[in-house]
Write an enzyme that holds these catalytic residues in place. Structure first.
Site, mmCIF file in Angstrom:
data_model
loop_
_atom_site.group_PDB
_atom_site.id
_atom_site.type_symbol
_atom_site.label_atom_id
_atom_site.label_comp_id
_atom_site.label_asym_id
_atom_site.label_seq_id
_atom_site.Cartn_x
_atom_site.Cartn_y
_atom_site.Cartn_z
ATOM 1 N N VAL A 14 0.779 -1.206 0.119
ATOM 2 C CA VAL A 14 -0.114 0.074 0.092
ATOM 3 C C VAL A 14 0.740 1.413 -0.033
ATOM 4 C CG1 VAL A 14 -1.879 1.272 1.202
ATOM 5 C CG2 VAL A 14 -1.810 -1.162 1.275
ATOM 6 N N VAL A 132 -11.307 -0.026 5.839
ATOM 7 C CA VAL A 132 -12.296 -0.779 5.693
ATOM 8 C C VAL A 132 -12.520 -0.835 4.114
ATOM 9 C CG1 VAL A 132 -14.693 -1.143 6.189
ATOM 10 C CG2 VAL A 132 -13.250 -0.103 7.706
ATOM 11 N N ILE A 136 -13.261 1.204 -1.498
ATOM 12 C CA ILE A 136 -14.662 1.727 -1.588
ATOM 13 C C ILE A 136 -14.460 2.706 -0.541
ATOM 14 C CG2 ILE A 136 -17.011 1.110 -1.097
ATOM 15 C CD1 ILE A 136 -16.200 -1.961 -1.413
ATOM 16 N N ASP A 201 -9.836 -10.233 10.412
ATOM 17 C CA ASP A 201 -9.772 -9.133 9.479
ATOM 18 C C ASP A 201 -11.008 -8.628 9.118
ATOM 19 O OD1 ASP A 201 -8.058 -7.279 7.543
ATOM 20 O OD2 ASP A 201 -9.649 -8.094 6.453
ATOM 21 N N LYS A 205 -12.725 -4.761 10.665
ATOM 22 C CA LYS A 205 -13.525 -3.652 9.650
ATOM 23 C C LYS A 205 -15.052 -3.813 10.130
ATOM 24 C CE LYS A 205 -10.317 -5.145 6.064
ATOM 25 N NZ LYS A 205 -10.466 -6.121 4.958
HETATM 26 N N1 HSE Z 1 -6.419 -8.972 3.832
HETATM 27 C C1 HSE Z 1 -7.370 -8.130 3.521
HETATM 28 C C2 HSE Z 1 -8.385 -8.536 2.554
HETATM 29 C C3 HSE Z 1 -6.494 -6.684 2.877
HETATM 30 O O1 HSE Z 1 -8.106 -9.764 2.033
HETATM 31 O O2 HSE Z 1 -9.373 -8.067 2.222
HETATM 32 C C4 HSE Z 1 -7.578 -5.545 2.795
HETATM 33 O O3 HSE Z 1 -7.990 -5.042 4.003
#
Ligand code: HSE
Length: 438
Positions: A14, A132, A136, A201, A205
């Site tokens: 990123v 998040v 988007i 993950d 989010k």
């Molecule tokens: N590992 C996360 C995904 C990356 O696959 O969505 C983006 O947050």
């Protein structure tokens, strides 16, 4: 006017995307922000490593604190991930009166309450659009675009890696491990890919989305989290036969008793647009009382899609540099003294419908026993299919869809079903949501 000087922590996927987008679109960014935005300082673990993006004119160091503390740096972009060193660096940047942009969902979900309090005291912004759903602009859409609504629920495919794995398994019959390795190679997966496949993950989010949708403090620890590792090809196939797709959803809903906050595989009707969001793409479906359902779709991971959100935050921060701090958009969408104190419901209190799959002895009375137990717990059956035993296997598969019921009733019923002599092994339970406009 002089460009705003930005310090970047992390030169990974990123970070590279952010440098490239800022340089490529420099003219458009000046037209929007009113000033140039330049990355002048950056920290990375290995500054000698050859990189595919241009780091010329950037002062490189292996010490992130040097970047944070450099008096020239006005905005710190935190892209190193994790929630230990990143927390120290972000808190230090705030202490120094610097604005922060971060893509770090774990950091915001777990420490956001403390970070935002510190930021308010110092009158600085902490922007986290990239945390998040990658590219988007879902934070901005909910926090600002839907500010006139009483939001009722939202459901999202918010982990690209998990969605990519489920899609490849369904369409190509590929193995779980093989698809995960490809997602890692493409830079979608987390440093620790169990965060993707175990739902952590997505839970980070969802915690953030729920807070900005409902105006509640961030409560990561209260989020129910279940991953996709137990999903079999059989379940994917049977769900399709019944007109459903299995998606790994983050779902939050406001009820009279409290907030539902849950991440788990979910059957959704295949005719829903969100059921057709495939591959690494993400989508979030938000139900507002005034607007009705709105759906936000786009790339949820990857260098430039995530950089798109980081750069948008930088533009927002630069535009707000001279604004009155009291009149900025609040971090969690609602004024800090107006957050809700409704509790988060435990999973046992949540009401949903279910897909059940069980291995049964193929003999009279077995289905009657199962349906009696479900009936005793107030569970009504919507559909049943039975699959003939496979060659060499003495058991048939029975698949049932049920109407909505409190999870506790289902847990108790499953325990009784599993105790029947005629049932082999564990009952598979996958929650099911219609995601209609109610
Ligand atoms: N590992 C996360 C995904 C990356 O696959 O969505 C983006 O947050």
């Amino acid at each position: 006017m002089e460009p705003v000087k930005v310090g970047l922590l992390g030169l990974g996927t990123v970070g590279g995307g952010t440098i490239s987008v800022l340089r490529r679109n420099a003219d458009e960014i000046v037209r929007r922000a009113g000033r140039g935005i330049e990355i002048t300082h950056a920290a990375a673990r290995d500054i000698e490593k050859p990189r595919s993006f241009d780091t010329s004119n950037i002062k490189l160091t292996t010490d992130p604190l040097q970047v944070v503390e450099d008096p020239e740096v006005e905005i710190v972009v935190e892209l190193i991930g994790g929630d230990s060193l990143a927390l120290d660096l972000v808190m230090r940047a705030i202490e120094q009166g610097k604005h922060v942009v971060t893509a770090n969902k774990a950091l915001i979900a777990k420490h956001g309450n403390k970070i935002f309090t510190a930021a308010r005291e110092k009158n600085v912004m902490v922007a986290f659009e990239a945390a998040v759903a990658g590219g988007i602009p879902i934070i901005k859409a909910i926090r600002e675009g839907l500010a006139g609504n009483h939001i009722q629920w939202l459901a999202g495919i918010i982990n690209g890696t998990g969605n990519f794995i489920l899609t490849e398994m369904r369409d190509k019959g590929r193995d779980f491990a093989d698809v995960l390795a490809e997602a890692q190679q493409l830079g979608y997966a987390e440093a620790d890919p169990t965060f993707d496949v175990e739902g952590i993950d997505a839970a980070h989010k969802l915690t953030i989305l729920a807070s900005i949708a409902f105006g509640m403090p961030l409560q990561f620890d209260a989020t129910y989290t279940e991953g996709i590792t137990q999903i079999t090809r059989d379940d994917v196939t049977y769900a399709e036969e019944l007109g459903y797709r299995i998606k790994h959803l983050g779902l939050t809903r406001r009820t009279d008793k409290g907030f539902e906050l849950r991440v788990h595989p979910t059957l959704i009707p295949e005719r829903r647009l969100i059921a057709n969001v495939d591959g690494v793409m993400n989508a979030v479906l938000v139900m507002g009382d005034a607007v009705g359902p709105t759906l936000y779709y786009g790339a949820g991971a990857g260098a430039e899609p995530t950089a798109s959100a980081v750069v948008a935050d930088l533009v927002d921060v630069v535009r707000a540099l001279t604004s009155d701090p009291e009149n900025r958009v609040p971090h969690l969408a609602f004024q800090p003294d107006a957050l809700s104190d409704l509790p988060v419901l435990s999973m046992e209190e949540v009401e949903t419908a279910y897909y059940l799959r069980m291995q049964v002895q193929d003999k009279p009375g077995v289905l009657a026993d199962v349906t009696r137990i479900l009936g005793d717990h107030g569970i009504s059956i919507e559909a049943v299919i039975q699959k003939e035993p496979r060659e060499g296997c003495p058991h048939a598969s029975v698949i049932m869809l049920t109407h909505r019921v409190i999870e506790k009733n289902m847990t108790d019923a499953i325990a009784e079903i599993e105790a029947l002599d005629s049932i082999e092994g564990a009952v598979t339970r996958i929650r099911m949501e219609t995601l209609n406009a109610q």
